[in-house]
Scaffold this motif. Structure first.
Motif, short mmCIF file in Angstrom:
data_model
loop_
_atom_site.label_atom_id
_atom_site.label_comp_id
_atom_site.label_asym_id
_atom_site.label_seq_id
_atom_site.Cartn_x
_atom_site.Cartn_y
_atom_site.Cartn_z
N VAL A 295 -5.60 -3.00 2.87
CA VAL A 295 -5.76 -4.27 3.14
C VAL A 295 -5.66 -5.00 4.43
O VAL A 295 -6.28 -5.31 4.91
N ARG B 79 1.27 4.69 -3.40
CA ARG B 79 0.14 4.08 -3.30
C ARG B 79 -0.07 2.95 -3.29
O ARG B 79 -0.69 2.33 -2.75
N LEU C 108 -2.45 1.10 -0.28
CA LEU C 108 -3.45 -0.18 -0.64
C LEU C 108 -2.41 -1.14 0.71
O LEU C 108 -3.96 -1.42 0.73
#
Length: 66
Positions: free
Chosen positions: A47, A39, A43
């Motif tokens: 980004v 996870r 992420l």
């Protein structure tokens, strides 16, 4: 990009190690740790992708207008 590649290699090694520890010990905390790692990596990649798109298209387009 070199740092991202190194990070992804380390994440793959971490996931393999975590999966191996789960297979040998049957302790579910290793699976939980692997899932949290996946996870966080997704992420982080999102980004960096957003920053890449921002740099590539928005800032370059802004220079055209100036």
């Amino acid at each position: 990009m070199l740092i991202m590649r190194l990070y992804l290699v380390l994440v793959v090694l971490l996931l393999v190690l975590s999966g191996g520890l789960y297979v040998f010990t049957r302790n579910r905390r290793y699976l939980k740790f692997a899932w949290q790692t996946v996870r966080f990596t997704v992420l982080l990649v999102l980004v960096f992708g957003l920053l890449f798109v921002l740099e590539r298209y928005v800032l370059v387009a802004w220079k055209v207008f100036l």
